[in-house]
Design an enzyme around this catalytic site. Sequence first.
Site, mmCIF file in Angstrom:
data_model
loop_
_atom_site.group_PDB
_atom_site.id
_atom_site.type_symbol
_atom_site.label_atom_id
_atom_site.label_comp_id
_atom_site.label_asym_id
_atom_site.label_seq_id
_atom_site.Cartn_x
_atom_site.Cartn_y
_atom_site.Cartn_z
ATOM 1 N N THR A 133 69.305 18.074 63.587
ATOM 2 C CA THR A 133 68.439 17.445 63.965
ATOM 3 C C THR A 133 67.922 16.738 63.003
ATOM 4 O O THR A 133 67.911 16.890 61.723
ATOM 5 C CB THR A 133 67.300 18.024 64.728
ATOM 6 O OG1 THR A 133 66.319 17.505 64.767
ATOM 7 C CG2 THR A 133 66.889 19.392 64.017
ATOM 8 N N ASP A 134 67.129 15.275 63.241
ATOM 9 C CA ASP A 134 66.476 14.649 62.364
ATOM 10 C C ASP A 134 64.914 15.160 62.022
ATOM 11 O O ASP A 134 64.178 14.751 61.176
ATOM 12 C CB ASP A 134 66.179 13.333 62.798
ATOM 13 C CG ASP A 134 65.507 13.161 64.291
ATOM 14 O OD1 ASP A 134 65.042 14.014 64.562
ATOM 15 O OD2 ASP A 134 65.054 12.001 64.599
ATOM 16 N N GLU A 135 64.891 16.356 62.977
ATOM 17 C CA GLU A 135 63.489 16.870 62.574
ATOM 18 C C GLU A 135 63.301 17.657 61.328
ATOM 19 O O GLU A 135 62.137 17.826 60.871
ATOM 20 C CB GLU A 135 63.003 17.665 63.832
ATOM 21 C CG GLU A 135 62.870 17.059 65.055
ATOM 22 C CD GLU A 135 62.402 17.870 66.232
ATOM 23 O OE1 GLU A 135 61.524 18.786 65.958
ATOM 24 O OE2 GLU A 135 62.645 17.740 67.497
ATOM 25 N N TYR A 158 60.591 25.484 64.562
ATOM 26 C CA TYR A 158 62.152 24.889 65.131
ATOM 27 C C TYR A 158 62.905 24.144 64.188
ATOM 28 O O TYR A 158 64.248 24.430 63.701
ATOM 29 C CB TYR A 158 61.987 24.030 66.433
ATOM 30 C CG TYR A 158 63.212 23.421 66.714
ATOM 31 C CD1 TYR A 158 64.473 23.927 66.992
ATOM 32 C CD2 TYR A 158 63.299 21.909 66.586
ATOM 33 C CE1 TYR A 158 65.422 23.013 67.252
ATOM 34 C CE2 TYR A 158 64.439 21.097 66.856
ATOM 35 C CZ TYR A 158 65.518 21.673 66.949
ATOM 36 O OH TYR A 158 66.619 21.035 67.166
ATOM 37 N N LYS A 162 66.411 24.998 61.692
ATOM 38 C CA LYS A 162 67.600 24.022 61.692
ATOM 39 C C LYS A 162 67.568 23.730 60.305
ATOM 40 O O LYS A 162 68.787 23.829 59.779
ATOM 41 C CB LYS A 162 67.203 22.844 62.367
ATOM 42 C CG LYS A 162 67.042 23.010 63.922
ATOM 43 C CD LYS A 162 68.389 23.750 64.473
ATOM 44 C CE LYS A 162 69.413 22.659 64.441
ATOM 45 N NZ LYS A 162 70.742 23.178 65.305
HETATM 46 N N1 LIG Z 1 68.209 17.943 72.258
HETATM 47 C C1 LIG Z 1 67.992 17.209 71.244
HETATM 48 O O1 LIG Z 1 67.458 15.996 71.440
HETATM 49 C C2 LIG Z 1 68.816 17.256 70.057
HETATM 50 C C3 LIG Z 1 68.701 16.349 68.750
HETATM 51 C C4 LIG Z 1 69.463 16.722 67.705
HETATM 52 C C5 LIG Z 1 69.882 17.908 67.565
HETATM 53 N N2 LIG Z 1 69.920 18.814 68.497
HETATM 54 C C6 LIG Z 1 70.692 20.104 68.212
HETATM 55 O O2 LIG Z 1 71.768 20.192 69.059
HETATM 56 C C7 LIG Z 1 72.007 21.381 69.386
HETATM 57 C C8 LIG Z 1 72.016 21.759 71.242
HETATM 58 O O3 LIG Z 1 70.933 21.116 71.488
HETATM 59 P P1 LIG Z 1 70.338 21.260 73.142
HETATM 60 O O4 LIG Z 1 69.256 20.007 73.305
HETATM 61 O O5 LIG Z 1 71.565 20.831 73.823
HETATM 62 O O6 LIG Z 1 69.657 22.634 73.318
HETATM 63 P P2 LIG Z 1 69.721 23.554 74.650
HETATM 64 O O7 LIG Z 1 68.465 24.374 74.505
HETATM 65 O O8 LIG Z 1 69.924 22.766 75.751
HETATM 66 O O9 LIG Z 1 71.171 24.266 74.540
HETATM 67 C C9 LIG Z 1 71.338 25.453 73.573
HETATM 68 C C10 LIG Z 1 72.436 26.254 74.123
HETATM 69 O O10 LIG Z 1 72.873 27.414 72.921
HETATM 70 C C11 LIG Z 1 72.724 28.606 73.654
HETATM 71 N N3 LIG Z 1 72.414 29.623 72.621
HETATM 72 C C12 LIG Z 1 71.145 29.777 71.884
HETATM 73 N N4 LIG Z 1 71.203 30.819 71.087
HETATM 74 C C13 LIG Z 1 72.506 30.993 71.143
HETATM 75 C C14 LIG Z 1 73.102 32.236 70.568
HETATM 76 N N5 LIG Z 1 72.334 32.985 69.499
HETATM 77 N N6 LIG Z 1 74.372 32.442 70.667
HETATM 78 C C15 LIG Z 1 75.226 31.668 71.706
HETATM 79 N N7 LIG Z 1 74.329 30.773 72.215
HETATM 80 C C16 LIG Z 1 73.378 30.323 71.888
HETATM 81 C C17 LIG Z 1 71.757 28.349 74.700
HETATM 82 O O11 LIG Z 1 72.190 29.578 75.833
HETATM 83 C C18 LIG Z 1 72.074 27.116 75.303
HETATM 84 O O12 LIG Z 1 73.293 26.975 76.222
HETATM 85 C C19 LIG Z 1 70.786 22.377 68.861
HETATM 86 O O13 LIG Z 1 71.436 23.048 67.520
HETATM 87 C C20 LIG Z 1 69.679 21.432 68.599
HETATM 88 O O14 LIG Z 1 69.197 21.567 67.456
HETATM 89 C C21 LIG Z 1 69.543 18.645 69.652
#
Ligand SMILES: NC(=O)c1ccc[n+]([C@@H]2O[C@H](COP(=O)([O-])OP(=O)(O)OC[C@H]3O[C@@H](n4cnc5c(N)ncnc54)[C@H](O)[C@@H]3O)[C@@H](O)[C@H]2O)c1
Length: 360
Positions: A133-135, A158, A162
């Site tokens: 993430t950009d965070e 969080y 990351k």
């Molecule tokens: N949503 C955003 O805007 C955004 C932006 C940049 C990066 N990200 C990154 O992208 C990734 C996905 O984000 P998202 O928004 O889809 O999140 P989300 O919370 O919707 O989904 C996360 C998924 O990971 C699974 N999970 C969590 N812990 C786990 C573990 N220990 N083992 C196996 N599965 C596990 C959860 O069950 C869920 O299905 C994350 O790593 C997040 O940091 C998200």
Amino acid sequence: MGTMWITGGAGFIGSNFVRHALSESDDRLLVLDKLTYAGSLESLRGVTDDPRVTFVEGDIADPALLARLIAEHPPTSIVNFAAESHVDRSIDGPRPFVESNIVGAFELLEAARKLVADDAALREQFRFLHVSTDEVYGSLGDDGLFSEETPYAPNSPYAASKAAADHLVRAYGKTYGLPVVITNCSNNYGPYQFPEKLIPLMILNALEGKPLPIYGDGGNVRDWLYVEDHCAGILAALRRGRPGEKYNIGGRNERTNIEVVDRLCDAVEQFRPAADNDALKAQNKSRYHDLKTFVQDRAGHDRRYAIDADKIRGELGWEPKHDFESGIVETVRWYLEHGDWCKAVQAKAAYGRERLGVDE
Ligand SMILES: NC(=O)c1ccc[n+]([C@@H]2O[C@H](COP(=O)([O-])OP(=O)(O)OC[C@H]3O[C@@H](n4cnc5c(N)ncnc54)[C@H](O)[C@@H]3O)[C@@H](O)[C@H]2O)c1
């Protein structure tokens, strides 16, 4: 044809990526997900029936499970989405963020390191793509953009979890020669996003005539990207990214939270006019905008994020296909058409769209 592991594939971005990978790649897909409150098989409906997809419920922080899966489904690539992802929840309880985001990433890296350790040919072909993430970069002032060279300065538990994982991934590349790639993306929106996050929360609250809670003065800026564009960027980085490199992904769609909420109110009005919505009529409200409510700010709330995505554009030829206006309309339409999904995932998580991340 190889085997791509997609961890966290039952979450928001992961489930969109599973669909993207099915249409854009010939690989077999092993989807590993713990099915936390944020993950649901409802988000993979119609996908898990595909003979190319194997779904496994399990934890990336479980080394015995990873060893078994490595033996049964040896990967040619791992794309790690699995993480706890909500900043407000990380304020209430950081432990699962350390366990999944840091220890989980570590165990996945260990499994990958062992897999390629004695196989130079496989190591050449193998990729470990870590979705970040950009965070991790902290907060910007009114000007400037995050580049790949911006120093890390995470402010929430969080973001810190990351950032820690990003450092481990980088170190496994430098120390063990594991072919790693990191992507750092701005805020995503689109189908299958759990309704604790700003955009789906506002859409569902508006439809039900509930307050639209805006943190602080509503002036915090995020750089919004439609989830499909993020998925395309990840696949480009997986296929053509240089091992050891990181790539920022973002669409130069900076909006204040208040601008986002105003745009959402207009889009909801377009599909379901407030004048026809009983929940608003009961409160004598004629506009969705009248539901906006300013609430206590988030602790440590980063003011502004904005991404310089020149590297992925120039090196990998990636371009976002959706602008914010069309993406928002598509997203509102999707939530209106998927009321059953919204109900099912909130029921599974026992989540009532209450405020998180504050002492109340
Ligand atoms: N949503 C955003 O805007 C955004 C932006 C940049 C990066 N990200 C990154 O992208 C990734 C996905 O984000 P998202 O928004 O889809 O999140 P989300 O919370 O919707 O989904 C996360 C998924 O990971 C699974 N999970 C969590 N812990 C786990 C573990 N220990 N083992 C196996 N599965 C596990 C959860 O069950 C869920 O299905 C994350 O790593 C997040 O940091 C998200």
